[in-house]
Motif scaffolding. Sequence first.
Motif, short mmCIF file in Angstrom:
data_model
loop_
_atom_site.label_atom_id
_atom_site.label_comp_id
_atom_site.label_asym_id
_atom_site.label_seq_id
_atom_site.Cartn_x
_atom_site.Cartn_y
_atom_site.Cartn_z
N ILE A 152 0.84 -1.20 0.00
CA ILE A 152 0.00 0.00 0.00
C ILE A 152 0.87 1.25 0.00
O ILE A 152 0.57 2.22 -0.67
CB ILE A 152 -0.95 -0.03 1.21
N GLU A 153 1.98 1.19 0.69
CA GLU A 153 2.88 2.34 0.67
C GLU A 153 3.40 2.62 -0.72
O GLU A 153 3.50 3.77 -1.14
CB GLU A 153 4.06 2.12 1.63
N VAL A 154 3.77 1.55 -1.41
CA VAL A 154 4.24 1.73 -2.79
C VAL A 154 3.18 2.45 -3.60
O VAL A 154 3.45 3.43 -4.30
CB VAL A 154 4.55 0.37 -3.45
N GLU A 155 1.96 2.02 -3.46
CA GLU A 155 0.87 2.63 -4.22
C GLU A 155 0.68 4.08 -3.83
O GLU A 155 0.47 4.94 -4.68
CB GLU A 155 -0.43 1.88 -3.98
N GLN A 156 0.74 4.34 -2.55
CA GLN A 156 0.55 5.70 -2.10
C GLN A 156 1.61 6.61 -2.67
O GLN A 156 1.32 7.70 -3.17
CB GLN A 156 0.57 5.76 -0.58
N GLN A 157 2.86 6.16 -2.60
CA GLN A 157 3.93 6.99 -3.14
C GLN A 157 3.72 7.28 -4.61
O GLN A 157 4.08 8.35 -5.09
CB GLN A 157 5.28 6.31 -2.93
#
Lengths: 256, 256
Positions: B147-152
């Motif tokens: 999810i962090e990857v997506e957020q970034q």
Amino acid sequence: MSQRLLINMDQLDIARNISLFSDLTENEKDSLLKEGGIYSYRSKECLFMEGDPIKFLYIVCDGLVQEFRQTADGRELTVNIHKKGDVFCKTEIFLNEGLHNTNAMAIDSAYVMELPIDKFKESLQKHKSVAQRLASSLARFAAMKQIEVEQQATMTSAQILALFLRQTCASHGLDPRGFSLPYKKSLIASRLGMKLETLSRALPKLKEQGITVKGSHVSFTDLKASGLAGLQAAARGNAVKFFPPSRKIREMAHAS
Amino acid sequence: MSQRLLINMDQLDIARNISLFSDLTENEKDSLLKEGGIYSYRSKECLFMEGDPIKFLYIVCDGLVQEFRQTADGRELTVNIHKKGDVFCKTEIFLNEGLHNTNAMAIDSAYVMELPIDKFKESLQKHKSVAQRLASSLARFAAMKQIEVEQQATMTSAQILALFLRQTCASHGLDPRGFSLPYKKSLIASRLGMKLETLSRALPKLKEQGITVKGSHVSFTDLKASGLAGLQAAARGNAVKFFPPSRKIREMAHAS
DNA sequence: CGGAAATTTGAGCAATTTCAACATGGGTGG
DNA sequence: CCACCCATGTTGAAATTGCTCAAATTTCCG
């Protein structure tokens, strides 16, 4: 919709040889795998969609499967591209509500072994080695994603792309001196969280890192640590801001 | 370097109550935990550094521990901030070479239970529940990083920050109507993969999302789904480009 | 040979980083 | 109690980088 599949022993063998099950006896493997079936998917056919209940563990026997998510702002972001021998939906099994939080779609056409999760969970219970290998695989996935976060934060799109190409070459067992891209560029862009245009503009920049791309043909010229050159060039000395580990005074915890 | 620690039952209790061990009997917990010790770390003291051999599973009994990595370009990126009750080095246990690939450093001062990994591995073997909970935790970590990857890739720094603040508030059990930041802003920036300046400039923008920050004091005004407002505003309709899942023709794999 | 899909290219824009200067704010020693 | 200092955070302006939109190419297939 989907084509009927003639039994293909090669494909079954892919499933039999995945590392997750490599400590099982042939009999154990067979009795587990016969609970599942190999399905054929047409190009762009969905295996599951976000919100669907989780029913299977998937083993790609042939072809490619894109696992992706529609983000809040309507973009499509590829979580992973699964190729022959890859197993997916490992993570989901342990997560809360039993619903998929990604979509999975066949790229071109694909053959996929689908193993009911309750049967798989049984084998997790029964065989420690399977549980252990699953945990390793989860840990590796987590570490990989962690590295991706870092890359997105610190590297330029050209550097990210260069790493991806090297990695893809290695994991597909392609000839580094020259191979053709196993995926469409738009898929790669989605996988790397960048826009197709950005990727396209990054391609010429790769020459500096010893990678030549023409159309879908890739070749690595500087075969060794060429990828590192860019990084090292960008590296700067910076002081260590923290103390080195010290001797610790150990104090037994008087449990009980 | 490190201070001597008087035995503190409260701190021991933190370790006894982590969910990883929650299915063990009191006796089982005690016999496992007495293999470890609680160590005291001064501010900025290192628990381990990149490249050190992995020796312990760490349980934070009090204080905060920053886990971070020096990236290739000399930046410091925080992988995670561990607080009281958090367990770390779970992933590393399953990874190859037995060497740490991150650094861990006490923020202010911290008390940490260190459990020798071989003992922990034994308990993994002995107690299925521990293995199961470890796997869940790995899966959750992997999902979080995904999810962090997506957020970034898809969100603006203000949105990322807003989410982080809400999440921090929730996970620390703080009062959403007003609390002070548990971490320094520079640490938060490092955790979110952005520069301190960017974070600083993002703070005023949070007002639109119902978050007021003044100094280190944060308060959420629009208490419900305020965070979603920004996202929904940015969302656009876009056509579904893939086929819905079809009925599949199942074909038994004639294993054996 | 069409036509659709995929990719490339251009121009302008938006977000983040960089560098540098400036403000704040605890804590310390006098 | 105050002056001073260092760490931390803020602000400004320029430079990068990637993104958006639009148009031009190329590739792929039937």
